[in-house]
Every structure is written in C-alpha cells, then in structure tokens.
Design a protein around this motif. Structure first.
Motif, PDB file in Angstrom:
ATOM      1  N   LEU A 252       0.836  -1.196   0.000  1.00  0.00           N
ATOM      2  CA  LEU A 252       0.000   0.000   0.000  1.00  0.00           C
ATOM      3  C   LEU A 252       0.870   1.244   0.000  1.00  0.00           C
TER       4      LEU A 252
ATOM      5  N   HIS B 135       1.079   5.816  -0.535  1.00  0.00           N
ATOM      6  CA  HIS B 135       0.508   7.162  -0.542  1.00  0.00           C
ATOM      7  C   HIS B 135       1.471   8.032  -1.336  1.00  0.00           C
TER       8      HIS B 135
ATOM      9  N   TRP C 239      -5.502   7.512   3.946  1.00  0.00           N
ATOM     10  CA  TRP C 239      -5.790   6.836   2.686  1.00  0.00           C
ATOM     11  C   TRP C 239      -4.539   6.171   2.128  1.00  0.00           C
ATOM     12  N   ALA C 240      -4.751   5.071   1.408  1.00  0.00           N
ATOM     13  CA  ALA C 240      -3.664   4.395   0.700  1.00  0.00           C
ATOM     14  C   ALA C 240      -4.224   3.793  -0.584  1.00  0.00           C
TER      15      ALA C 240
ATOM     16  N   THR D  29       0.687  -2.682   6.290  1.00  0.00           N
ATOM     17  CA  THR D  29      -0.707  -2.962   5.896  1.00  0.00           C
ATOM     18  C   THR D  29      -1.620  -3.365   7.053  1.00  0.00           C
TER      19      THR D  29
ATOM     20  N   SER E 269      -3.095  -2.143   9.713  1.00  0.00           N
ATOM     21  CA  SER E 269      -4.266  -1.383  10.188  1.00  0.00           C
ATOM     22  C   SER E 269      -5.238  -1.016   9.067  1.00  0.00           C
ATOM     23  N   TYR E 270      -4.946  -1.419   7.847  1.00  0.00           N
ATOM     24  CA  TYR E 270      -5.768  -1.000   6.705  1.00  0.00           C
ATOM     25  C   TYR E 270      -6.905  -1.962   6.409  1.00  0.00           C
TER      26      TYR E 270
ATOM     27  N   TYR F 230      -7.645   1.915   0.168  1.00  0.00           N
ATOM     28  CA  TYR F 230      -7.685   1.351   1.512  1.00  0.00           C
ATOM     29  C   TYR F 230      -7.660   2.496   2.503  1.00  0.00           C
ATOM     30  N   ILE F 231      -8.211   2.260   3.694  1.00  0.00           N
ATOM     31  CA  ILE F 231      -8.209   3.283   4.737  1.00  0.00           C
ATOM     32  C   ILE F 231      -7.756   2.692   6.069  1.00  0.00           C
ATOM     33  N   SER F 232      -7.153   3.557   6.866  1.00  0.00           N
ATOM     34  CA  SER F 232      -6.770   3.207   8.231  1.00  0.00           C
ATOM     35  C   SER F 232      -7.287   4.300   9.155  1.00  0.00           C
TER      36      SER F 232
END
Length: 171
Positions: free
Chosen positions: A3, A5, A31-32, A98, A100-101, A111-113
C-alpha cells in the motif's frame, strides 16, 4: 499486498487520520492505494485526470469510440495545461505497513486506516509519464476534460476514475 501514498512533500514522518475534503461525511482516516492501481497517482496532486480501462462489459460501440485506435487497455486523459507540471514535479511514494488498513473501494484500489501510520519506505518518482508508458498505459492530453467526462458517464465503461475534477478548466 503493498500500500502506498503519493505526495509532493518529501518529509512526511507520520500520517495522521484526517477528514478528506470531498468526503466530509466520513470519519478521519489515512488513505492508501494498492500496488495495482498506484499508476493513477503518477501525477501532481491536484492534476485533474480521467482514467478508464477496457472491461468485458464495454459495449462494442463504446469500445470503438474509446479504444478504437489504441492497443492500450487503460487510458488516462489529462488537461494539456498540466504537461509542464507533470514532467517537472517530483513525487514521493510512501509505502505503508498494511496491518491497520481495510479495503474501502476494490475497483479503485483504495484502503483506509483509522490509525496514525508511519511509512516504512519512501522513493522519489521523477518520471511518472515514462513509468506509465512502460506499463502500456496510454496518456492523452486535451485542452478540456469536460467532453471526455460527459461521454464517459454516458457510456458502458464501468471501470473508471475521475480524479481532482474540481481543478479542471471550464471553457
């Protein structure tokens, strides 16, 4: 899975969850983008662009209209006025752990965390257009994205993204 950013800032040590300007109904997140879709971010942050990909659901007339004169399965259209900024901007790709995503949008690879994230790696990207060409992605330039967007939204193309359109020129 990897992932990432993308940023024009080269000194980000941690990413704190924040509310995204165009998603104010969501809680703060980091965000990723996944590795498969990272190419959609090989542009300066506010560069308006339209990305679309050929899929089995595309009707014959739309395939001819959007892909008829190319061997590429993915096309990115950008406004002409952004060309100089695209080739002169250094981007920084931060890689995230990855754990916490969670998946937010499979089609887009988002993907979000909800947690603060510390990058595990960072590389500079000075050649986004060259990378895209090496991936057999066609990049098109046009003075105005509105006709492309309007035609795309009326088509059978179901795999597309319209990025940073609020910065598109209205002629």
């Amino acid at each position: 899975m990897r992932l990432f950013h993308f940023s024009e800032e080269d000194n980000i040590e941690i990413f704190k969850p924040r509310v995204k300007a165009n998603r104010t109904n969501m809680p703060p997140v980091v965000w990723a983008i996944d590795e498969e879709h990272q190419f959609t971010f090989f542009f300066p942050r506010n560069c308006p662009r339209i990305v679309y990909t050929k899929s089995p659901q595309v009707q014959a007339q739309d395939e001819t209209k959007f892909f008829g004169n190319t061997a590429a399965n993915t096309i990115i259209t950008v406004e002409t006025q952004w060309y100089s900024r695209i080739i002169n901007t250094t981007l920084y790709r931060y890689e995230f752990p990855t754990e916490s995503y969670i998946l937010f949008d499979e089609t887009a690879g988002y993907y979000i965390s909800h947690e603060t994230v510390k990058p595990i790696n960072k590389i500079a990207i000075n050649n986004g257009l060259e990378r895209l060409m090496n991936m057999n992605i066609e990049v098109r330039f046009t003075p105005n994205l509105y006709p492309v967007r309007d035609q795309l939204l009326e088509s059978s193309i179901d795999d597309f993204g319209i990025h940073r359109f609020e910065h598109a020129v209205q002629l």
